[in-house]
Design an enzyme around this catalytic site. Sequence first.
Site, short mmCIF file in Angstrom:
data_model
loop_
_atom_site.label_atom_id
_atom_site.label_comp_id
_atom_site.label_asym_id
_atom_site.label_seq_id
_atom_site.Cartn_x
_atom_site.Cartn_y
_atom_site.Cartn_z
N ASN A 299 32.61 39.44 66.82
CA ASN A 299 32.04 38.69 65.62
C ASN A 299 32.22 40.06 64.55
OD1 ASN A 299 31.07 36.59 64.26
ND2 ASN A 299 29.37 35.85 65.08
N HIS B 79 21.85 30.26 63.99
CA HIS B 79 22.65 29.46 64.90
C HIS B 79 21.48 28.10 65.32
CE1 HIS B 79 24.36 33.57 66.06
NE2 HIS B 79 25.32 32.81 66.54
#
Length: 475
Positions: free
Chosen positions: A330, A366
């Site tokens: 990521n 998240h």
Amino acid sequence: MIGLFLSLLSWIGLSPVPLAASLIGTTEPALKLLISIILGYPLGIIYNKYVKEYKEYRNIYFIVTGLDIAFYNFGLSFYHNLIPAIVIYLSTKVLGPGKNNAIVTFIFNMTYLLIGYIMTESEEYDITWTMPHCVLTLKLIALSFDLWDGKKMLKFEKLSENNKKTALESTPQFLELIGFVYFPACFLVGPIFSFRRYLDFISDKFPVDKEAHTLEDQAMKRLIQGLSYLIAFQVGISVFDIKYMLSDDFWETSIIYRHFYSGLWAHFALYKYISCWLLTEASCIRFGMSYNGKKKTEMGEVSQWDACNNIKLMRFEGATKFQHYIDSFNCNTNHFAAEYIYKRLRFLGNRNLSQFFTLFFLALWHGTRSGYYMTFFNEFIIMYMEKELESIISKTEIYNKLWNSNAKYLLYVLLKTYTIVFMGWSLIPFDAKVFSKWWRIYASLYFSGFILFLPWGFVYKPALIKGIKMLSPSQ
């Protein structure tokens, strides 16, 4: 308008997606997401072949195709992704491209995203409008800071080299902004890129036509890699399943087996993200968005097409410490966290505190489930131990002797085992999400990660330093 066509087929009961999803053992939303990600590749071909020559239609093409994909996946909920774009456009007009605009954008986007999570989040892996919205949140926050940096640049204030590359001296036009938001190659799952890159792309600053052959080869390579990792993911999850880790049968196996099982489960679980990023990178390359300058080789200068790279495969697969995972996994989100959160917390005057708040931001980004916060707390304590441990032992004579002898192969195996096993331990809360689930699995592992990492500063570190002094009294 492929998304609209597939939506119409679904409404009249003729869509092949539900049947195909059941045949391959996945959900309909997940298969629709995969179809949409893969669609980015042919859309890139169409853009370069038919649309690119008409400059006035480029943004419109991105908007129409992006909205089409959004509607196919989320129906009328696609409007959620449009609202923050309109808000930042208006706030920049009213407040100007400065500090106040950056603060308003940050608060508005994070609040909107968190409300979305509260409204849609469940205990399962959800594919709703919040998925592209979390990507959009980072893009717009970065945009507001880049506008602020551009204002600083006009006032001749000092900026870092990275900030200079993304700073914006003029505010976005509306069609440019919406095209940036709905760019079809990476609207759904990223990777994120700066608005400055988007402007350079649509302004023909990248040598797409001159490097067409290299571009096509690189795009096809990433496409094949993405499909390969997708297959590996499907095979892996058919063998390693977190539901089994929650069962009574899992408790009846040996503690060593449970640790290795959870580690291998995590490794294959991450292939889900890797495959998506490779496929979206292939599309970004095929559009021409991924140009990253030239590098010198023995054959001369060659163009690089890795600016939208979100995974460094060799570093990830060969990881022997958690820093390797951070460096390779990521990448664009990690770059955002470093540039727009961590470095802008310098005023705290403490690196560990800046890192803690950066990880807290990523957990909040998240979602609201406890598992996300536990996962990033795990990252914090692991990295805290790893950095200090490496700093201490790398200065010892025995450590360097081992790495310069045949024992290095054994050390590699041990470190590789460590990273796989404890990546599983770290990732369990992220996937399990709710406390009752991840705590149960941690209990089956006897809370080994906490025992290994938490006492580092006040138990293991002093003992290690004392032991090194006893072995090397001259040091």
